[in-house]
Write a protein that holds these residues in place. Structure first.
Motif, PDB file in Angstrom:
ATOM      1  N   UNK A  70      -0.296  -1.444  -1.930  1.00 29.64           N
ATOM      2  CA  UNK A  70       0.582  -2.166  -2.856  1.00 29.64           C
ATOM      3  C   UNK A  70       1.294  -1.206  -3.796  1.00 29.64           C
ATOM      4  N   UNK A  71       0.553  -0.205  -4.285  1.00 27.68           N
ATOM      5  CA  UNK A  71       1.166   0.756  -5.214  1.00 27.68           C
ATOM      6  C   UNK A  71       2.304   1.501  -4.519  1.00 27.68           C
ATOM      7  N   UNK A  72       2.024   1.944  -3.286  1.00 21.92           N
ATOM      8  CA  UNK A  72       3.074   2.654  -2.554  1.00 21.92           C
ATOM      9  C   UNK A  72       4.269   1.724  -2.353  1.00 21.92           C
ATOM     10  N   UNK A  73       3.976   0.506  -1.950  1.00 24.88           N
ATOM     11  CA  UNK A  73       5.050  -0.454  -1.707  1.00 24.88           C
ATOM     12  C   UNK A  73       5.871  -0.700  -2.965  1.00 24.88           C
ATOM     13  N   UNK A  74       5.179  -0.828  -4.074  1.00 29.39           N
ATOM     14  CA  UNK A  74       5.820  -1.087  -5.363  1.00 29.39           C
ATOM     15  C   UNK A  74       6.730   0.073  -5.761  1.00 29.39           C
ATOM     16  N   UNK A  75       6.220   1.301  -5.580  1.00 24.26           N
ATOM     17  CA  UNK A  75       7.031   2.476  -5.911  1.00 24.26           C
ATOM     18  C   UNK A  75       8.285   2.512  -5.049  1.00 24.26           C
TER      19      UNK A  75
END
Lengths: 273, 652
Positions: free
Chosen positions: B45-50
């Protein structure tokens, strides 16, 4: 007997509650330039003048003024800069209208180390120093030494205002060091004999720094008309203010008591209309 | 072998309850497995969000730069670069003279500075005495100016005044006698010892009289005389003439650039108006839908009508720029002519006594070699410039990853180039890691292999305790204590051989690097120790059995067999340093430029995120740029981790 006691105590607490509720609460959010000293002191004086109001003041930067007004979490906001077009759009699209009130005038003082021989600069020299075309004190009549420039960071209202007032909207030189607040700039310049920076008028009396006369005018309340680097501070409300907020804004922008307090914390009372 | 059927064994599948066919054992298994999965999902999710927030950055940046081109700002900046080079010539020649004067005047040069610095320090110490003195003096003066003063009063006032005056003098004397060149705010000002007594006396005298003392006047006169002497030297007077030549050449060029800037600014304002018109209109339409009052609706409609949504005619707007080319040609030829004369007058660097002046002259000569090329290159760019050519996306991408300017919240044009931030982060991390390696690796080897167990019990907890110090506390320590210490001691003459010394400000890369080294020591130390513990005991025993000493065993047997673990530990420590925020934000000085030496201030990727994200409009260009920086940071940390894991796997 016990029953009566219980009933009276419940009644007493109820009346207490209603008494507390009768006291209105004003939530004020926004700029730290205003919210650090000026507004809290105004609020104290306003309460002391016999108004039954409690205040909640949060000073987290001018941008928060508009975000909290938009979400309706503040009764009115404080800002050290005018509203941006993009912010205006957001208000418009939610059917709201912002109204601006001048809360006072701040002067941005250019400061150098106390031991620095240069105590006078022209506006052009100030622009040259902060845009990075002037890099040595010998170019402005001082002793040889590389100038170290300290500025506020890019999200500060002061950063932008100074750029507009002093630097003809040119960009800061790449050698400028970006500090988090007025206090930090004053501290670093006090420690750096070749430093230069700018702070709000309220900070010029710190130890180890001296303010510079720009175009021959020193930043002081009595010179507010001639001094080249002054700016307005604002309150913002959604629509025309009403109730207690309106009363407070009117009091703090027009009464002479409020004016005295504003001047005591280092700003200048708003000009009379 | 029969399994024991016991209720006390929690892993016994058949025991206890069952819900939906899941027993205790499975429940525990799924609980742990679920946790691990959640961790992976969160990272995803963090990667996706970035990526989601930064994805729009490059197209947005491209269109912003295209607007920069369309409105003619690019054209203006070409000539602004020429102006900058010319202004630098003027600055450098001014500096060369000033530093030569400083060098030749020697001790005399700083006396006035020392005087005012000491005076300021004394004033702080004797403020109460001064108040008394002022009061007594004004009372005495008032009495004196009266027409018929009471003689008794006058006498007593005079007596009191004299007494206070003596007290002030004594206080000032003791305060000033306590001062030494070591107390100066800038120790580089320390001048000849022989002046110290005169400076002290002069300060006391000056405090009492409030006027310039004879000593100060004499010094000023001497300084002026000497300066005139230096100026009358042939090469300095040539330098002054050259400087005048450079300055004269600036004026027309500056006028030209300022004029164009004005035009381009107006163009940009129109262009921005047009680009944002749609958003404004949409906003007002929304408002129209919400408002019910007729009056408000009327006003909103009026406001909507006023919005300009005709695309500005850029060809027409930029006409003055195209037309100015002839004038530009004229100006640059005039500038080149003037520069030629000035360069001919420029004295040789060898004539200067001051090292700094020589360096400045060298710099001028370097510019001299390149300025012709710069001028013609920029002029050519201006001639071939066309506002209507589109801005390629690739150039925006290259501009971000290789750009050396990070200018945000600009009234002219925002420019996002990550290099200065990356350089600051990496420079600081390299210093930190170089300092941390010997302490942490050495410490780990010592504690794990060579120390007695009492030493082990003392050292290990202490090092691990460092990790418990909050970074904000370390940052405060860095600003107040370490920064001041470095600044003061770097001014000592016996350290001046170190490049970058003396350090000018308190906030530098070196300061931040030292603190980060301290912060990364526990990480590297603990991981190193783990690596050392993983070495099979048999290695050590075999080595000792062959007659090797303890030290030989460590260096020849243990270290080679766990080298990969140590390298991995160092890489992980490096990752920790790169990601640290609070210390670099507060201690590194926040100067967005590629640092030239390790005592310069700099800015970092983490620092810029912390500083700017709070007040940026969500979804704006600046927002995207910051997320892009975040993504770069994430990729760096991820690859460091990956590499260290690969190293560990490969060699163990």
């Amino acid at each position: 007997m016990k029953l009566i006691q219980t009933i009276t105590s419940v009644l007493a607490s109820l009346t207490l509650c209603t008494a507390i509720q009768a006291q209105t609460k004003l939530v004020i959010k926004g700029s730290d330039t205003l919210g650090a000293k000026m507004v809290p002191q105004l609020a104290e004086a306003y309460k002391a003048a016999g108004n039954n109001v409690s205040f909640e003041i949060a000073a987290e930067g001018s941008s928060t003024c508009f975000t909290s007004l938009l979400s309706g979490t503040a009764d009115f906001g404080m800002s050290s800069r005018g509203i941006k077009a993009s912010e205006k759009n957001k208000f418009a699209s939610s059917g709201k209208e912002v109204v601006e009130h001048v809360a006072g005038v701040d002067m941005i003082a250019v400061i150098v180390n106390e031991a620095n021989g240069v105590k006078k600069l022209t506006k052009e020299q100030v622009a040259g120093i902060f845009t990075g075309t002037i890099t040595d004190w010998s170019e402005v009549g001082g002793k040889a030494g590389t100038i170290n420039v300290y500025t506020r960071n890019t999200s500060s209202g002061t950063y932008k205002t100074f750029q507009k007032l002093a630097m003809n909207k040119k960009d800061y030189g790449k050698n400028s060091q970006k500090m988090a607040g007025n206090e930090q700039i004053a501290q670093e310049v006090a420690k750096d004999t070749n430093g230069i920076g700018y702070v709000g008028l309220a900070y010029v009396k710190k130890d180890g720094i001296a303010s510079v006369a720009v175009n021959g005018v020193l930043p002081a309340p009595e010179n507010s008309k001639q001094y080249a680097l002054s700016r307005n501070l604002y309150y913002y409300t959604v629509g025309q203010p009403s109730g207690e907020a309106a009363k407070f804004i009117k009091w703090s922008t027009t009464s002479s008591d409020a004016g005295k307090i504003i001047e005591k914390v280092g700003f200048i009372a708003p000009p009379k209309k | 072998m029969k399994k024991k059927k016991s209720k006390n064994n929690p892993f016994y599948a058949g025991s206890g309850f069952r819900i939906l066919g899941i027993g205790k054992q499975e429940a525990i298994k799924y609980f742990f497995g679920g946790n691990a999965t959640i961790a992976i999902i969160v990272i995803g999710l963090i990667i996706g969000f970035l990526i989601y927030h930064s994805a729009n950055f490059f197209p947005q940046y491209r269109s912003s730069l295209e607007l920069y081109r369309k409105s003619g700002q690019e054209f203006v900046d070409y000539s602004a670069e020429q102006l900058a080079a010319q202004e630098q010539l003027k600055s450098l020649s001014t500096h060369a003279r000033a530093y030569e004067i400083q060098e030749r005047l020697g001790a005399l040069y700083n006396i006035a500075s020392v005087h005012s610095d000491f005076k300021a320090q004394v004033l702080k110490k004797i403020s109460s005495e001064r108040k008394h003195y002022k009061r007594a003096k004004s009372r005495y003066d008032n009495l004196k100016s009266e027409e018929n003063p009471n003689t008794d009063d006058l006498k007593s006032a005079q007596k009191y005044y004299e007494k206070v005056r003596e007290a002030l003098k004594a206080a000032a004397q003791t305060a000033v006698d306590a001062l030494d060149y070591g107390d100066l705010s800038n120790r580089l000002w320390a001048t000849d010892e022989k002046y110290l007594a005169s400076i002290r006396n002069s300060i006391v005298e000056n405090l009492l009289s409030g006027e310039k003392t004879a000593f100060l006047k004499e010094i000023e006169a001497a300084e002026q005389r000497m300066t005139e002497q230096v100026d009358s030297l042939e090469f300095i007077s040539n330098l002054i003439k050259a400087n005048q030549g450079f300055s004269e050449a600036i004026t027309p060029l500056k006028g030209y650039v300022t004029g164009l800037r004005e035009i381009a600014s107006q163009n940009k304002a129109q262009a921005v108006n047009y680009v944002t018109a749609k958003a404004r209109k949409d906003a007002l339409e929304d408002k129209l839908a919400i408002t019910t009052k007729v009056e408000d609706q009327k006003r909103t409609r009026l406001e909507m009508k006023r919005i300009l949504d005709v695309e500005p005619d850029y060809a027409k707007l930029n006409k003055p720029l195209y037309n100015s080319l002839d004038k530009h040609q004229e100006i640059t030829t005039a500038v080149t002519e003037k520069n030629k004369v000035a360069f001919a007058l420029l004295p040789d660097a060898s004539e200067f006594q001051s090292k700094i002046s020589r360096r400045k002259i060298d710099e001028i000569q370097k510019i001299q070699e390149n300025i012709g090329q710069l001028f013609s290159a920029k002029s050519k760019q201006m001639e071939s410039w066309d506002h209507s050519t589109s801005y390629p996306l690739g150039q925006a991408v290259i501009g971000f990853f290789f750009g050396t300017k990070w200018i945000t919240n600009s009234s002219w044009q925002d420019i996002y180039g990550i290099v200065p931030l990356l350089a600051g982060s990496v420079a600081c991390a390299i210093i930190a890691i170089l300092i941390a390696i010997p302490f942490s690796v050495g410490g780990a080897i010592y504690v794990n292999r060579l120390s007695t167990s009492t030493e082990q019990h003392i050292i290990k907890p202490f090092i691990e305790f460092i990790g418990a110090i909050p970074s904000i506390v370390l940052a405060f320590f860095g600003v107040v204590v370490l920064g001041t210490l470095i600044q003061e001691y770097s001014q000592s003459p016996w350290l001046s051989w170190i490049p970058g010394f003396p350090v000018e400000g308190r906030l530098t890369i070196m300061n931040a690097g030292l603190l980060l080294a301290l912060m990364s020591v526990p990480t590297i130390f603990t991981l190193c120790e783990d690596a050392l513990n993983n070495v099979p005991k048999a290695y050590k025993e075999a080595s000792l059995a062959l007659g090797a000493t303890k030290l030989q065993t460590v260096t020849k047997v243990i270290l080679p067999s766990c080298g990969s673990g140590i390298i991995a530990a160092i890489l992980l420590g490096f990752g920790r340093i790169i990601g640290e925020t609070m210390v670099v934000l507060l201690v590194m000085g926040g100067r967005i430029a590629i640092p030239q030496s390790f005592t310069d201030p700099a800015h970092s990727m983490t620092g810029i995120l912390a500083q700017e994200i709070g007040e940026v409009d969500e979804g704006s260009l600046h927002w995207g740029a910051l997320f892009m920086v975040g993504l770069v940071l994430f990729v760096i940390a991820l690859s460091l981790n990956y590499i260290s894991q690969r190293i560990l796997k490969k060699f163990t």
